[in-house]
Design a protein around this motif. Structure first.
Motif, PDB file in Angstrom:
ATOM      1  N   PHE A 204      -7.853  -4.181  -6.210  1.00 51.48           N
ATOM      2  CA  PHE A 204      -6.586  -3.721  -5.645  1.00 51.48           C
ATOM      3  C   PHE A 204      -6.752  -2.346  -4.994  1.00 51.48           C
ATOM      4  N   ASP A 205      -6.163  -2.213  -3.819  1.00 48.20           N
ATOM      5  CA  ASP A 205      -6.122  -0.923  -3.137  1.00 48.20           C
ATOM      6  C   ASP A 205      -5.095  -0.054  -3.865  1.00 48.20           C
ATOM      7  N   TYR A 206      -5.555   1.024  -4.473  1.00 47.24           N
ATOM      8  CA  TYR A 206      -4.683   1.882  -5.281  1.00 47.24           C
ATOM      9  C   TYR A 206      -3.498   2.402  -4.469  1.00 47.24           C
ATOM     10  N   ASN A 207      -3.720   2.647  -3.175  1.00 46.72           N
ATOM     11  CA  ASN A 207      -2.689   3.253  -2.328  1.00 46.72           C
ATOM     12  C   ASN A 207      -1.810   2.232  -1.606  1.00 46.72           C
ATOM     13  N   LEU A 208      -2.013   0.948  -1.886  1.00 51.64           N
ATOM     14  CA  LEU A 208      -1.241  -0.081  -1.193  1.00 51.64           C
ATOM     15  C   LEU A 208       0.239   0.028  -1.550  1.00 51.64           C
ATOM     16  N   ASP A 209       1.078   0.049  -0.514  1.00 54.59           N
ATOM     17  CA  ASP A 209       2.522   0.189  -0.714  1.00 54.59           C
ATOM     18  C   ASP A 209       3.126  -1.178  -1.051  1.00 54.59           C
ATOM     19  N   LEU A 210       2.909  -1.587  -2.293  1.00 54.61           N
ATOM     20  CA  LEU A 210       3.392  -2.885  -2.770  1.00 54.61           C
ATOM     21  C   LEU A 210       3.866  -2.710  -4.210  1.00 54.61           C
ATOM     22  N   SER A 211       5.109  -3.064  -4.471  1.00 56.02           N
ATOM     23  CA  SER A 211       5.703  -2.816  -5.788  1.00 56.02           C
ATOM     24  C   SER A 211       4.926  -3.499  -6.913  1.00 56.02           C
ATOM     25  N   ALA A 212       4.397  -4.697  -6.652  1.00 58.13           N
ATOM     26  CA  ALA A 212       3.657  -5.423  -7.692  1.00 58.13           C
ATOM     27  C   ALA A 212       2.393  -4.664  -8.097  1.00 58.13           C
TER      28      ALA A 212
END
Length: 235
Positions: free
Chosen positions: A166-174
């Protein structure tokens, strides 16, 4: 006379320079067109993989324990998507809108897979070996690329191992919820193995020490290979 010769030299030099420039421009345009065609092909394949993956979810939920190959069920699709997304990131950049959209979908797919594995575990009494890996490709994590190579090699060597990236900075609530559940800090690369969080680069040897099951799996595989060789020799 000299003036005419000098003029011809300048004209010839200009023509050669122009030819080189336009030749390079043409080659660059062709390369860009070829790369875009490759990326479009990858996008089409990813769309098919996503549809295939969602269909597999439905099928595996209804399958009996005997019918499920616990070592590879669904993991091949995820591995295929990982490689294709990496290719798109390298060619279009991590901030490209299409890449980000596909990465979000892929992240949700991984979370769905982890939940499916949990259901299979409860239903069939199987205990999968999992690693949850958090990385960053914003240039603020020197060891993330190296860690990615280690995990890719580990996944190839141990098909039983499930690795979720997982991309730590990904703007995804999950993904944010996942970080919160495991209490993962912004000290990358970060690995969640069992109930423990590990920060910083971990080599293959480090991970085999952290996960003793991997060593046992390798020893069992080597023993099986020796037995097979011995049996073949007797024949």
């Amino acid at each position: 006379m000299r003036a005419k010769i000098e003029t011809r030299k300048y004209v010839l030099s200009f023509v050669i320079t122009a030819m080189v420039f336009f030749g390079a421009l043409l080659a660059s345009n062709r390369f860009a067109e070829r790369r875009l065609a490759e990326v479009k092909s990858i996008e089409d394949k990813i769309s098919l993989d996503l549809l295939s993956s969602e269909t597999q979810f439905a099928l595996l939920k209804e399958s009996s324990c005997k019918a499920i190959d616990h070592s590879t069920a669904f993991s091949e699709e995820l591995n295929s998507l990982t490689q294709k997304l990496s290719y798109m990131e390298d060619n279009l950049g991590g901030e490209n809108p299409e890449v980000l959209s596909l990465k979000k979908y892929y992240s949700l797919l991984q979370i769905k897979d982890s939940l499916l594995v949990k259901q299979v575990n409860e239903k069939c009494g199987v205990k999968p070996i999992t690693i949850i890996y958090f990385y960053s490709n914003k240039g603020d994590c020197e060891d993330c690329k190296r860690e990615g190579y280690v995990l890719t090699k580990l996944r190839e060597e141990y098909p039983e191992l499930r690795i979720y990236s997982f991309d730590y900075n990904l703007d995804l609530s999950a993904v944010k919820t996942l970080r919160s559940i495991y209490g993962v800090k912004n000290t990358l690369p970060a690995l969640v193995i069992g109930d423990e969080n590990y920060y910083g680069f971990k080599s293959t040897d480090d991970l085999e020490k952290i996960i003793p099951q991997l060593k046992r799996l390798r020893e069992a595989r080597e023993k099986a290979a020796l037995t097979k060789t011995a049996t073949s020799t007797k024949k």
